[in-house]
Design a protein around this motif. Sequence first.
Motif, PDB file in Angstrom:
ATOM      1  N   TYR A   1     -10.306   9.579 -10.647  1.00 16.38           N
ATOM      2  CA  TYR A   1     -11.141   9.784  -9.468  1.00 16.38           C
ATOM      3  C   TYR A   1     -12.189  10.864  -9.726  1.00 16.38           C
TER       4      TYR A   1
ATOM      5  N   SER B   1       0.848  -1.191   0.000  1.00 15.16           N
ATOM      6  CA  SER B   1       0.000   0.000   0.000  1.00 15.16           C
ATOM      7  C   SER B   1       0.887   1.245   0.000  1.00 15.16           C
TER       8      SER B   1
ATOM      9  N   ILE C   1     -14.322   1.519  -5.368  1.00 10.85           N
ATOM     10  CA  ILE C   1     -13.498   1.220  -6.531  1.00 10.85           C
ATOM     11  C   ILE C   1     -14.408   0.712  -7.650  1.00 10.85           C
TER      12      ILE C   1
ATOM     13  N   ILE D   1      -3.903   3.683  -1.160  1.00 10.78           N
ATOM     14  CA  ILE D   1      -4.349   2.612  -2.047  1.00 10.78           C
ATOM     15  C   ILE D   1      -3.602   1.322  -1.724  1.00 10.78           C
TER      16      ILE D   1
ATOM     17  N   LEU E   1      -6.037  -3.279  -7.788  1.00  7.36           N
ATOM     18  CA  LEU E   1      -6.346  -2.286  -6.761  1.00  7.36           C
ATOM     19  C   LEU E   1      -7.548  -2.823  -5.985  1.00  7.36           C
TER      20      LEU E   1
ATOM     21  N   CYS F   1      -9.223   1.297  -1.323  1.00 10.67           N
ATOM     22  CA  CYS F   1      -8.851   2.707  -1.413  1.00 10.67           C
ATOM     23  C   CYS F   1      -9.511   3.438  -0.247  1.00 10.67           C
TER      24      CYS F   1
ATOM     25  N   TYR G   1      -2.713  -2.536  -3.241  1.00 16.62           N
ATOM     26  CA  TYR G   1      -2.610  -3.201  -4.540  1.00 16.62           C
ATOM     27  C   TYR G   1      -1.503  -4.251  -4.507  1.00 16.62           C
TER      28      TYR G   1
ATOM     29  N   LEU H   1      -4.649   6.416 -12.160  1.00 17.69           N
ATOM     30  CA  LEU H   1      -5.781   6.275 -11.254  1.00 17.69           C
ATOM     31  C   LEU H   1      -6.703   7.471 -11.468  1.00 17.69           C
TER      32      LEU H   1
END
Length: 301
Positions: free
Chosen positions: A199, A50, A167, A211, A153, A156, A213, A197
């Motif tokens: 948003y 992360s 997500i 985040i 991912l 978040c 992943y 990414l």
Amino acid sequence: MAIETAQDLYDEIVGKVHDTSYTLSDVLPILNKGLKEIAGKFLLPELETSTEIPVGTPKITATTISFTASTKTIADSGKGLVKAGFREGYTITITGASEAENNQTTTITSIQSDGSSMVVEGTLVDESAGSEVTITGPSVSYVPLPSDYHKNLFRCYSVTNNRQIEIYESVALLLRRFSLVNRSGVVVGVAVRGSNLYYQRIPPSPETLRIHYYKMPTLLTDGNSKPDCLPEHLVRPLLVNYACREIFSEIEQGLEGEKVNTLFHHNLLREAMADLEDFIGPEGKEPEEIEEEINWGMYLI
């Protein structure tokens, strides 16, 4: 049991293929290819990681900002430039500098990863820190993913607003969620497209997202390197058989009939892959949240 080094794996591979013309430098790319393929097929626990990234409109106001004309450098002794969301290629507007020439709109050509300084286009005038300088960047709806991002991912979280972020499976679904996109507000949803990414909404000031992943495996660079993203007991079955399969496929290329050695190590590799799948087990799932009677998230957009 200790994880084998690349040299250990190489010695076993050469012993199995009986061809010393393959050097360590020949085998390392094959081992790395195997690592990447395995990491692409499985969610390896050792690769789960992360990091925190700033999103929204980059902005910083500080008395720690100085200007150097000769190198076209804007420095921040507080090292807050990256945390504020500034990135290479962004167009920025500077106000509040005591030297009028430094109050301008310019473009960042490079930025230090620790946030201590950035180089810009155009002309600057030497100026020491002390004035309350404000630097503002563009209102953007995406940021680059971390350089080690590989896939998946799976969580978040907004550190700034102390809330979970939804997500979406695609940018199209993310944008479909909003009647009007790119409006100002707190982040309520994210999606991955390529190496970026995306948003929505766009925070008017930097908002920090954490985040979670799966990162890229660390590649083997020399004989002392270790493939530490794999379970110790499966390193040899996976990588030795992968490399032997690839090498024997080259050696047996053009031969009539069944490629015996290639098929032999292919089957052993399949068995090792099955063992890895059993060892890792199913992907962990977070407990499902109980839906609120009132959708408070709607009031944030």
